[in-house]
Write a protein that holds these residues in place. Structure first.
Motif, mmCIF file in Angstrom:
data_model
loop_
_atom_site.group_PDB
_atom_site.id
_atom_site.type_symbol
_atom_site.label_atom_id
_atom_site.label_comp_id
_atom_site.label_asym_id
_atom_site.label_seq_id
_atom_site.Cartn_x
_atom_site.Cartn_y
_atom_site.Cartn_z
ATOM 1 N N TYR A 166 112.063 4.018 59.319
ATOM 2 C CA TYR A 166 113.519 4.000 59.484
ATOM 3 C C TYR A 166 113.909 3.174 60.709
ATOM 4 C CZ TYR A 166 114.734 7.430 55.898
ATOM 5 O OH TYR A 166 114.952 8.070 54.704
ATOM 6 N N TRP A 167 113.180 3.339 61.804
ATOM 7 C CA TRP A 167 113.475 2.597 63.023
ATOM 8 C C TRP A 167 113.370 1.096 62.736
ATOM 9 C CZ3 TRP A 167 110.352 3.505 68.183
ATOM 10 C CH2 TRP A 167 110.995 2.837 69.245
ATOM 11 N N ALA A 168 112.316 0.696 62.066
ATOM 12 C CA ALA A 168 112.140 -0.719 61.729
ATOM 13 C C ALA A 168 113.258 -1.196 60.795
ATOM 14 C CB ALA A 168 110.772 -0.935 61.090
ATOM 15 N N LEU A 169 113.640 -0.348 59.847
ATOM 16 C CA LEU A 169 114.732 -0.726 58.944
ATOM 17 C C LEU A 169 116.060 -0.860 59.683
ATOM 18 C CD1 LEU A 169 114.137 1.188 55.608
ATOM 19 C CD2 LEU A 169 114.513 -1.257 55.890
ATOM 20 N N VAL A 170 116.302 0.004 60.644
ATOM 21 C CA VAL A 170 117.527 -0.116 61.428
ATOM 22 C C VAL A 170 117.550 -1.471 62.145
ATOM 23 C CG1 VAL A 170 118.753 0.785 63.460
ATOM 24 C CG2 VAL A 170 117.978 2.347 61.680
ATOM 25 N N LEU A 171 116.398 -1.909 62.612
ATOM 26 C CA LEU A 171 116.320 -3.206 63.287
ATOM 27 C C LEU A 171 116.431 -4.378 62.313
ATOM 28 C CD1 LEU A 171 113.425 -2.448 65.787
ATOM 29 C CD2 LEU A 171 115.878 -2.572 66.286
ATOM 30 N N LYS A 172 115.895 -4.222 61.106
ATOM 31 C CA LYS A 172 115.858 -5.334 60.153
ATOM 32 C C LYS A 172 117.021 -5.353 59.167
ATOM 33 C CE LYS A 172 111.802 -7.028 58.979
ATOM 34 N NZ LYS A 172 110.464 -7.514 59.064
ATOM 35 N N ASP A 173 117.504 -4.181 58.794
ATOM 36 C CA ASP A 173 118.552 -4.089 57.776
ATOM 37 C C ASP A 173 119.335 -2.789 57.980
ATOM 38 O OD1 ASP A 173 120.177 -4.339 55.569
ATOM 39 O OD2 ASP A 173 118.550 -4.281 54.098
ATOM 40 N N MET A 223 121.881 9.507 52.483
ATOM 41 C CA MET A 223 121.237 10.669 51.861
ATOM 42 C C MET A 223 119.714 10.582 51.953
ATOM 43 S SD MET A 223 123.547 12.734 51.097
ATOM 44 C CE MET A 223 122.614 13.909 50.152
ATOM 45 N N LEU A 224 119.183 9.371 52.097
ATOM 46 C CA LEU A 224 117.739 9.217 52.222
ATOM 47 C C LEU A 224 117.196 9.951 53.434
ATOM 48 C CD1 LEU A 224 117.154 5.438 51.426
ATOM 49 C CD2 LEU A 224 116.490 7.396 50.039
ATOM 50 N N TYR A 225 117.865 9.801 54.556
ATOM 51 C CA TYR A 225 117.324 10.382 55.781
ATOM 52 C C TYR A 225 117.960 11.705 56.163
ATOM 53 C CZ TYR A 225 121.384 8.629 58.367
ATOM 54 O OH TYR A 225 122.646 8.389 58.831
ATOM 55 N N GLN A 226 119.174 11.969 55.736
ATOM 56 C CA GLN A 226 119.848 13.194 56.177
ATOM 57 C C GLN A 226 119.154 14.459 55.702
ATOM 58 O OE1 GLN A 226 123.987 12.782 55.130
ATOM 59 N NE2 GLN A 226 124.454 11.855 57.098
ATOM 60 N N GLN A 227 118.382 14.370 54.639
ATOM 61 C CA GLN A 227 117.683 15.544 54.138
ATOM 62 C C GLN A 227 116.241 15.624 54.636
ATOM 63 O OE1 GLN A 227 118.208 15.839 49.906
ATOM 64 N NE2 GLN A 227 120.386 15.464 50.045
ATOM 65 N N ASP A 228 115.852 14.676 55.480
ATOM 66 C CA ASP A 228 114.474 14.652 55.987
ATOM 67 C C ASP A 228 114.410 15.479 57.271
ATOM 68 O OD1 ASP A 228 111.869 14.125 56.731
ATOM 69 O OD2 ASP A 228 111.983 12.008 56.205
ATOM 70 N N TYR A 257 121.375 -1.186 55.137
ATOM 71 C CA TYR A 257 120.669 -0.413 54.112
ATOM 72 C C TYR A 257 120.614 1.056 54.513
ATOM 73 C CZ TYR A 257 117.074 1.566 51.168
ATOM 74 O OH TYR A 257 116.396 2.390 50.303
ATOM 75 N N VAL A 258 120.275 1.319 55.762
ATOM 76 C CA VAL A 258 120.181 2.701 56.235
ATOM 77 C C VAL A 258 121.564 3.345 56.246
ATOM 78 C CG1 VAL A 258 119.415 4.200 58.111
ATOM 79 C CG2 VAL A 258 118.122 2.131 57.583
ATOM 80 N N LEU A 259 122.565 2.613 56.706
ATOM 81 C CA LEU A 259 123.926 3.152 56.741
ATOM 82 C C LEU A 259 124.447 3.480 55.348
ATOM 83 C CD1 LEU A 259 125.505 0.810 59.426
ATOM 84 C CD2 LEU A 259 125.119 3.274 59.655
ATOM 85 N N LEU A 260 124.135 2.625 54.378
ATOM 86 C CA LEU A 260 124.626 2.827 53.021
ATOM 87 C C LEU A 260 123.836 3.869 52.239
ATOM 88 C CD1 LEU A 260 125.395 -0.882 52.090
ATOM 89 C CD2 LEU A 260 127.049 0.937 52.576
ATOM 90 N N ASN A 261 122.683 4.261 52.750
ATOM 91 C CA ASN A 261 121.823 5.225 52.053
ATOM 92 C C ASN A 261 121.550 6.443 52.928
ATOM 93 O OD1 ASN A 261 120.922 3.808 49.426
ATOM 94 N ND2 ASN A 261 120.795 2.233 51.005
#
Length: 108
Positions: A57-64, A73-78, A67-71
């Protein structure tokens, strides 16, 4: 890279090595960012180890970040527990979801 990062359940920041230098874990994270595609990182979001999901997730925040902002639900349940050591020598307990939220709010 992943095999090295799973050896410790803590997410390390940039100044967590000896004398505030970059730790070997942070250096490996930087390689992950440089050498992985966005698609590679999306696959790592399903890794069984929470620390790998957090680094992905950290790498994705840096690269895209979008994607993390629009998804969200992917991380909020983790809610898997991780430790974070982002600077200095104080380890904090967090969840993957909390860690990602902090990243998105520029707190980490």
């Amino acid at each position: 890279m992943v095999n090295f990062l799973i050896t410790d359940p803590i997410v390390y920041g940039s100044a967590t090595g000896d004398g505030g230098t970059e730790s070997s874990y942070y250096k490996m994270f930087k390689r992950l960012v440089q050498e992985s595609t966005v698609d590679d990182l999306k696959i790592l979001l399903k890794h069984p180890k929470p620390v790998i999901r957090a680094y992905a997730y950290w790498a994705l925040v840096l690269k895209d970040k979008n994607y993390v902002l629009l998804n969200t639900m992917l991380y909020q349940q983790d809610n898997a527990a991780i430790g974070t050591l982002l600077s200095g020598c104080i380890t904090e307990r967090n969840t993957v979801a909390g860690f990602v939220t902090n990243l998105l709010n520029n707190k980490d």
